[in-house]
Design an enzyme around this catalytic site. Structure first.
Site, PDB file in Angstrom:
ATOM      1  N   ASP A  99      59.344  40.274  30.569  1.00 42.74           N
ATOM      2  CA  ASP A  99      59.750  41.190  30.874  1.00 42.74           C
ATOM      3  C   ASP A  99      61.532  40.219  31.326  1.00 42.74           C
ATOM      4  O   ASP A  99      60.865  39.758  31.962  1.00 42.74           O
ATOM      5  CB  ASP A  99      58.828  42.054  30.826  1.00 42.74           C
ATOM      6  CG  ASP A  99      58.650  42.302  32.504  1.00 42.74           C
ATOM      7  OD1 ASP A  99      59.298  41.072  32.732  1.00 42.74           O
ATOM      8  OD2 ASP A  99      58.323  43.091  32.926  1.00 42.74           O
ATOM      9  N   ASP A 307      50.693  45.245  26.767  1.00 36.54           N
ATOM     10  CA  ASP A 307      50.187  44.505  27.796  1.00 36.54           C
ATOM     11  C   ASP A 307      49.713  45.809  28.970  1.00 36.54           C
ATOM     12  O   ASP A 307      50.382  46.956  29.485  1.00 36.54           O
ATOM     13  CB  ASP A 307      52.153  43.210  28.420  1.00 36.54           C
ATOM     14  CG  ASP A 307      52.449  44.136  29.115  1.00 36.54           C
ATOM     15  OD1 ASP A 307      53.163  44.645  30.642  1.00 36.54           O
ATOM     16  OD2 ASP A 307      53.745  45.135  27.941  1.00 36.54           O
ATOM     17  N   CYS A 345      28.389  43.915  26.680  1.00 40.94           N
ATOM     18  CA  CYS A 345      29.981  42.950  26.427  1.00 40.94           C
ATOM     19  C   CYS A 345      28.865  41.194  27.327  1.00 40.94           C
ATOM     20  O   CYS A 345      28.024  40.811  27.919  1.00 40.94           O
ATOM     21  CB  CYS A 345      30.626  43.112  28.103  1.00 40.94           C
ATOM     22  SG  CYS A 345      31.878  41.424  28.285  1.00 40.94           S
ATOM     23  N   CYS A 347      30.952  39.000  28.536  1.00 43.47           N
ATOM     24  CA  CYS A 347      31.782  38.126  28.659  1.00 43.47           C
ATOM     25  C   CYS A 347      30.748  37.645  29.959  1.00 43.47           C
ATOM     26  O   CYS A 347      29.710  37.587  30.445  1.00 43.47           O
ATOM     27  CB  CYS A 347      33.505  39.054  30.069  1.00 43.47           C
ATOM     28  SG  CYS A 347      32.459  39.329  31.660  1.00 43.47           S
ATOM     29  N   CYS A 350      29.102  40.306  32.325  1.00 43.03           N
ATOM     30  CA  CYS A 350      28.166  40.753  31.936  1.00 43.03           C
ATOM     31  C   CYS A 350      26.785  39.910  31.901  1.00 43.03           C
ATOM     32  O   CYS A 350      25.758  39.899  32.190  1.00 43.03           O
ATOM     33  CB  CYS A 350      28.502  41.216  30.944  1.00 43.03           C
ATOM     34  SG  CYS A 350      29.484  42.946  31.371  1.00 43.03           S
ATOM     35  N   HIS A 376      35.682  40.692  34.144  1.00 47.48           N
ATOM     36  CA  HIS A 376      34.831  41.652  32.354  1.00 47.48           C
ATOM     37  C   HIS A 376      36.675  42.511  31.623  1.00 47.48           C
ATOM     38  O   HIS A 376      36.456  43.308  30.714  1.00 47.48           O
ATOM     39  CB  HIS A 376      34.159  42.556  33.043  1.00 47.48           C
ATOM     40  CG  HIS A 376      33.705  43.487  32.496  1.00 47.48           C
ATOM     41  ND1 HIS A 376      32.886  43.736  31.618  1.00 47.48           N
ATOM     42  CD2 HIS A 376      34.103  45.199  32.839  1.00 47.48           C
ATOM     43  CE1 HIS A 376      32.635  44.759  30.741  1.00 47.48           C
ATOM     44  NE2 HIS A 376      33.248  45.859  31.464  1.00 47.48           N
TER      45      HIS A 376
HETATM   46 ZN   LIG Z   1      31.375  42.299  30.414  1.00 46.66          ZN
END
Ligand SMILES: [Zn+2]
Length: 414
Positions: A99, A307, A345, A347, A350, A376
């Protein structure tokens, strides 16, 4: 220059949401492509707090956005230039954004704390606050003088300085220097500020062209103009029209950033005013937006990239996201909850850890708590916008929005 730009930066719309301004597309940069809409994690100081770049890549991030203001102060943009640019410096080989520094200069600079209020609150008129009260004394027509939040030293950003700093940092997508206003500024001040930002935009194009020619051995950097106008339809439309028609030193903006004070209740409408004035073949970035309902509103109304520090910042305070809403994993009720943060999820966090373990890490103040929660929350947010993209392609965006938000908002935040 125009040819170079066309070769190394482009945007293609693949599919549109019927009867809406939203679309799915692909942004191409010298460091690879971004499938849009996309959520871009924030790495303020060339680091997404608590995550190594490999983790960021694994969770699905397509790009990173860093802050010119912070990197200018520390370690200094010359250091990044010598390192070969932001991506090389932080070992991130995918696209990068910076930015302009305007937001931080005006929000962290001396004298104004927390002036950026995202809600109108009890204000019922744009004249509700005296102009002198919120007047940002450090802003003049040439630029902004500010005090470093690190050591109190005085600095000055002008449109030219912002372009020089962002060229040295070397991100693929950079933003024009704009003046930040708040919803508490008067209508008159918003008009003056918009004109100042318009004049600064011309200076950014000129300096960007000069630097691009001077540094022709470097990868092409795309310059996005930043659109202000607060909550006013006429000002928002004017900003979009002015900057999309703007041409100086033979170049125009490669894309647009939608910035400034946004009343969240009318976020979708504000984005739609601007999207309907902007050329459809250039990408639009919605600055600082990351809550699920806001992401849906942004995507539906034509924003391509987003963002926000919220997912990672909130993760570090143990606030985690799930399909059923946001909750605080450090609260007592999760002490013996051996399920993952979010069953849906996939990820790293998780797949491998329980709420009980995160609860323990936060309570024991272990550093791993921040890392796992950040993985996460970023995975959740990145994947949410990826799912919006897929829904656009499948022609089911509005159904997905209704279904997701009904579940997400059903549970009160705790
Ligand atoms: Zn997750």
């Amino acid at each position: 220059m125009v040819e170079l730009s066309a070769m190394s930066f482009s945007f293609e719309v693949i599919k549109e949401i019927p009867e809406r301004l939203g679309r799915a597309g692909v942004i191409s940069t010298p460091h690879g492509q971004i499938s849009t809409p996309a959520f871009i994690p924030v790495g303020t100081k060339a680091s997404v707090k608590s995550l190594a770049p490999e983790a960021l890549s694994d969770l699905g991030a397509q790009a990173v956005l860093a802050n010119a203001y912070h990197l200018y102060l520390q370690p200094g943009s010359e250091t990044l230039d010598q390192a070969g640019g932001l991506g090389k410096f932080m070992n991130w080989d995918k696209p990068t954004f910076t930015d302009s520094g305007g937001f931080q200069v005006m929000s962290l600079g001396a004298g104004f704390k927390k002036v950026i209020d995202m809600s109108l609150g009890s204000l019922d008129s744009d004249e509700a606050m005296a102009e002198s009260k919120e007047r940002l004394a450090h802003v003049d027509d040439e630029g902004v003088t500010f005090k470093s939040h690190l050591d109190g030293s005085m600095h000055r950003f002008t449109p030219e300085v912002s372009m020089q700093v962002q060229h040295q940092i070397g991100a693929d997508i950079i933003f024009a220097f704009d003046e930040l206003t708040t919803l508490h500024n008067t209508r008159k001040y918003q008009e003056q500020s918009l004109e100042r930002t318009r004049l600064w935009a011309i200076r950014c194009l000129d300096e960007h062209k000069r630097l691009t020619d001077q540094r022709s051995d470097k990868p092409y950097q795309a310059l996005f103009g930043v659109l202000q106008g607060a909550q006013y339809e006429d000002l928002r439309r004017k900003a979009a029209k002015d900057l999309s028609e703007m041409k100086s030193s033979g170049i125009s903006f490669d894309g647009f950033g939608i910035g400034g004070a946004l009343d969240k209740a009318s976020l979708g409408q504000i984005v739609s005013w601007m999207s309907s004035e902007l050329p459809s073949d250039k990408p639009r970035h919605l600055l600082g937006i990351g809550e699920p309902a806001d992401l849906f509103a942004g995507v539906e109304n034509g924003a391509d990239t987003f963002d926000c520090v919220a997912p990672s910042r909130e993760a570090r305070t143990s606030a985690v996201y799930s399909e059923n809403g946001r909750f605080n994993v450090s609260s007592a009720s999760y002490k013996r909850d051996f399920s993952p943060i979010d069953k849906t999820c996939s990820c790293y966090t998780c797949s491998n850890f329980t709420r009980a373990y995160l609860n323990h890490l936060f309570r024991a103040k272990e550093m791993l708590a921040s890392t796992l929660a950040t993985i996460h929350n970023l995975a959740f947010t990145v994947r949410l916008v990826d799912r919006m993209r897929q829904a656009i392609l499948d022609e089911s965006f509005l159904e997905f929005k209704t279904e997701f938000l009904a579940r997400y908002q059903a549970k009160a935040m705790d």
